[in-house]
Design a protein around this motif. Sequence first.
Motif, PDB file in Angstrom:
ATOM      1  N   VAL A   1       0.852  -1.184   0.000  1.00 16.98           N
ATOM      2  CA  VAL A   1       0.000   0.000   0.000  1.00 16.98           C
ATOM      3  C   VAL A   1       0.889   1.235   0.000  1.00 16.98           C
ATOM      4  CG1 VAL A   1      -1.682   1.340   1.336  1.00 16.98           C
ATOM      5  CG2 VAL A   1      -1.921  -1.149   1.164  1.00 16.98           C
ATOM      6  N   TYR A   2       0.529   2.187  -0.851  1.00 13.50           N
ATOM      7  CA  TYR A   2       1.258   3.452  -0.931  1.00 13.50           C
ATOM      8  C   TYR A   2       0.559   4.510  -0.085  1.00 13.50           C
ATOM      9  CZ  TYR A   2       2.864   7.926  -2.825  1.00 13.50           C
ATOM     10  OH  TYR A   2       3.339   9.195  -2.961  1.00 13.50           O
ATOM     11  N   ILE A   3       1.341   5.222   0.730  1.00 15.58           N
ATOM     12  CA  ILE A   3       0.856   6.361   1.504  1.00 15.58           C
ATOM     13  C   ILE A   3       1.551   7.605   0.967  1.00 15.58           C
ATOM     14  CG2 ILE A   3       0.772   7.462   3.776  1.00 15.58           C
ATOM     15  CD1 ILE A   3      -0.995   5.110   3.776  1.00 15.58           C
ATOM     16  N   GLY A   4       0.779   8.582   0.491  1.00 14.39           N
ATOM     17  CA  GLY A   4       1.361   9.802  -0.048  1.00 14.39           C
ATOM     18  C   GLY A   4       0.837  11.037   0.651  1.00 14.39           C
ATOM     19  N   ASN A   5       1.370  12.183   0.247  1.00 16.84           N
ATOM     20  CA  ASN A   5       0.986  13.482   0.799  1.00 16.84           C
ATOM     21  C   ASN A   5       1.364  13.617   2.271  1.00 16.84           C
ATOM     22  OD1 ASN A   5      -0.108  16.068   0.309  1.00 16.84           O
ATOM     23  ND2 ASN A   5      -2.029  15.502   1.300  1.00 16.84           N
ATOM     24  N   LEU A   6       2.430  12.953   2.678  1.00 18.38           N
ATOM     25  CA  LEU A   6       2.906  13.106   4.048  1.00 18.38           C
ATOM     26  C   LEU A   6       3.406  14.539   4.257  1.00 18.38           C
ATOM     27  CD1 LEU A   6       4.927   9.799   4.428  1.00 18.38           C
ATOM     28  CD2 LEU A   6       2.903  10.414   5.751  1.00 18.38           C
ATOM     29  N   PRO A   7       3.150  15.128   5.415  1.00 17.04           N
ATOM     30  CA  PRO A   7       3.671  16.473   5.681  1.00 17.04           C
ATOM     31  C   PRO A   7       5.198  16.490   5.628  1.00 17.04           C
ATOM     32  CG  PRO A   7       2.037  15.820   7.342  1.00 17.04           C
ATOM     33  CD  PRO A   7       2.347  14.599   6.541  1.00 17.04           C
TER      34      PRO A   7
ATOM     35  N   PRO B   1      11.767  12.033   1.609  1.00 12.80           N
ATOM     36  CA  PRO B   1      11.978  13.124   0.644  1.00 12.80           C
ATOM     37  C   PRO B   1      10.885  13.206  -0.413  1.00 12.80           C
ATOM     38  CG  PRO B   1      14.029  11.930   1.058  1.00 12.80           C
ATOM     39  CD  PRO B   1      12.937  11.137   1.701  1.00 12.80           C
ATOM     40  N   GLN B   2      10.195  12.079  -0.664  1.00 13.91           N
ATOM     41  CA  GLN B   2       9.102  12.076  -1.642  1.00 13.91           C
ATOM     42  C   GLN B   2       7.743  12.231  -0.965  1.00 13.91           C
ATOM     43  OE1 GLN B   2       9.501   8.752  -4.441  1.00 13.91           O
ATOM     44  NE2 GLN B   2      11.622   8.538  -3.778  1.00 13.91           N
ATOM     45  N   HIS B   3       7.774  12.450   0.364  1.00 14.70           N
ATOM     46  CA  HIS B   3       6.544  12.632   1.141  1.00 14.70           C
ATOM     47  C   HIS B   3       5.627  11.407   1.025  1.00 14.70           C
ATOM     48  CE1 HIS B   3       8.048  16.660   1.399  1.00 14.70           C
ATOM     49  NE2 HIS B   3       7.917  16.842   0.106  1.00 14.70           N
ATOM     50  N   GLY B   4       6.216  10.219   1.067  1.00 16.79           N
ATOM     51  CA  GLY B   4       5.426   8.997   0.957  1.00 16.79           C
ATOM     52  C   GLY B   4       6.046   7.858   1.730  1.00 16.79           C
ATOM     53  N   ALA B   5       5.338   6.739   1.737  1.00 17.52           N
ATOM     54  CA  ALA B   5       5.824   5.520   2.383  1.00 17.52           C
ATOM     55  C   ALA B   5       5.143   4.339   1.724  1.00 17.52           C
ATOM     56  CB  ALA B   5       5.532   5.543   3.884  1.00 17.52           C
ATOM     57  N   LEU B   6       5.790   3.196   1.795  1.00 15.16           N
ATOM     58  CA  LEU B   6       5.219   1.946   1.296  1.00 15.16           C
ATOM     59  C   LEU B   6       4.981   1.016   2.481  1.00 15.16           C
ATOM     60  CD1 LEU B   6       7.469   1.360  -1.848  1.00 15.16           C
ATOM     61  CD2 LEU B   6       5.153   2.309  -1.782  1.00 15.16           C
ATOM     62  N   LEU B   7       3.805   0.459   2.550  1.00 11.44           N
ATOM     63  CA  LEU B   7       3.433  -0.462   3.617  1.00 11.44           C
ATOM     64  C   LEU B   7       3.326  -1.864   3.023  1.00 11.44           C
ATOM     65  CD1 LEU B   7       0.531   1.642   5.214  1.00 11.44           C
ATOM     66  CD2 LEU B   7       3.003   1.898   5.518  1.00 11.44           C
ATOM     67  N   HIS B   8       4.101  -2.776   3.534  1.00 15.41           N
ATOM     68  CA  HIS B   8       4.164  -4.133   2.991  1.00 15.41           C
ATOM     69  C   HIS B   8       3.379  -5.077   3.913  1.00 15.41           C
ATOM     70  CE1 HIS B   8       7.456  -2.615   0.421  1.00 15.41           C
ATOM     71  NE2 HIS B   8       7.844  -1.978   1.511  1.00 15.41           N
ATOM     72  N   TYR B   9       2.342  -5.689   3.366  1.00 18.86           N
ATOM     73  CA  TYR B   9       1.489  -6.595   4.149  1.00 18.86           C
ATOM     74  C   TYR B   9       1.737  -8.047   3.759  1.00 18.86           C
ATOM     75  CZ  TYR B   9      -0.814  -2.436   5.835  1.00 18.86           C
ATOM     76  OH  TYR B   9      -1.063  -1.229   6.442  1.00 18.86           O
ATOM     77  N   GLN B  10       1.122  -8.940   4.521  1.00 18.89           N
ATOM     78  CA  GLN B  10       1.394 -10.364   4.339  1.00 18.89           C
ATOM     79  C   GLN B  10       0.930 -10.866   2.976  1.00 18.89           C
ATOM     80  OE1 GLN B  10      -0.225 -12.784   7.434  1.00 18.89           O
ATOM     81  NE2 GLN B  10       0.467 -14.708   6.568  1.00 18.89           N
ATOM     82  N   ASP B  11      -0.213 -10.361   2.498  1.00 14.68           N
ATOM     83  CA  ASP B  11      -0.754 -10.825   1.227  1.00 14.68           C
ATOM     84  C   ASP B  11      -1.656  -9.727   0.662  1.00 14.68           C
ATOM     85  OD1 ASP B  11      -3.260 -11.044   2.650  1.00 14.68           O
ATOM     86  OD2 ASP B  11      -2.623 -13.025   3.337  1.00 14.68           O
ATOM     87  N   PRO B  12      -2.091  -9.851  -0.595  1.00 18.96           N
ATOM     88  CA  PRO B  12      -2.952  -8.818  -1.194  1.00 18.96           C
ATOM     89  C   PRO B  12      -4.252  -8.582  -0.435  1.00 18.96           C
ATOM     90  CG  PRO B  12      -2.017 -10.203  -2.919  1.00 18.96           C
ATOM     91  CD  PRO B  12      -1.658 -10.849  -1.609  1.00 18.96           C
TER      92      PRO B  12
END
Length: 388
Positions: free
Chosen positions: A299-305, A332-343
């Motif tokens: 899951v992508y999280i964007g628009n982080l302050p 630096p890109q104001h985002g994060a990736l969240l890695h989960y166990q499965d889709p």
Amino acid sequence: MEPTAGVSKQDIREQIWDCMESQNLADFPRPVHHRIPNFKGSYLACQNVKDLEVFARTQEVKVDPDKPLEGARLLALQSKKTLLVPTPRLRTGLFNKITPPPGATKDILRKCATSQGVRDYSVPVGLESRLHVDLLVVGSVAVSEKGWRIGKGEGYADLEYAMMVSMGAVSQGTPVVTIVHDCQVIEIPEALLEDHDLTVDYILTPTRVITTGCERPKPAGITWSKISSEMMRKIPILRSLRYQEKRAGKDVTLQDERQHLPEVSSQQPAPLSTARRPQDPPQPGSGSMQLGDVPPNTVYIGNLPRDARVRELKRALRDLGAAPRRLTWQGPQHGALLHYQDPASAQQAMSCLQGLSLGTSTLRVALARQQRDGDSTGSQAGPSPRCL
């Protein structure tokens, strides 16, 4: 039909259901017990909606998915209104917006108004949409001319309304309509009403249009003391709303007084690690994480302050019961990736995270692959991310 003295809400429901079946007033699906009952003449009753002055001046209309309200959904589509329908049991969010195909014929609109059409011609509406609903149409098992309503006993219509209040989508002045058979309009003892019960302003039957003039206040928001941890587990969007209200300083203690939300699934997620695990796939190229390289359980999280910190995001994820197995920080890109166990876990986490905010920023939440296709911002090259 009049209720006998000392009855409960369930007694009234059973009386209505039994009456509709015994007098053959019920329509498919039958039997009507434990349902918002469909009835013969429901389409005729729904036509009365167009004669309401409040309907003419509305644009966003929410109509419950119950079978007897099908005619109201069709009328909203034919009148070019924006039609919102709650998702079944709120499992995947709060609303779906019905979007007929361009140039839809009357037959297509009829299909769009059915439960199958809601599935085939709708798109989800998240907490971040900032919608404002002008009119609500709800189903009922019984209703009084004073505007007091009894549903089928699961509380979803009441909860949907309370959630819309918390979202700012409705106010005390938003009109509420219910559509029922004449036999469902009865006297209801006021002692049966509770603060979280939704009242109605208009009652439409095949033969009558009743303006209730109800002055009893509608629910002012979610009564968290009525919400159980089991409900929180089943309705992911509640977790997002609870998180927002907790940040606003409201008392969000649950019915069973649990202080922490349940996890997204029955399996406890692994704690967020502060070092890369040996089994994690190596990062491509110079070490930068490109969105095109991630699997479908991300899951992508964007628009982080700009001043957001990893610990703030991790705390928010844990509060919402959506902690991933691993988090890749793209500060630096104001985002994060969240890695989960499965889709499937990633999809469920997506539902929890809709409307999530840090500071004054509402975060962008999407499956990472979809984000890659729809927004190139997340795939720009930049400094190497930190795997946590």
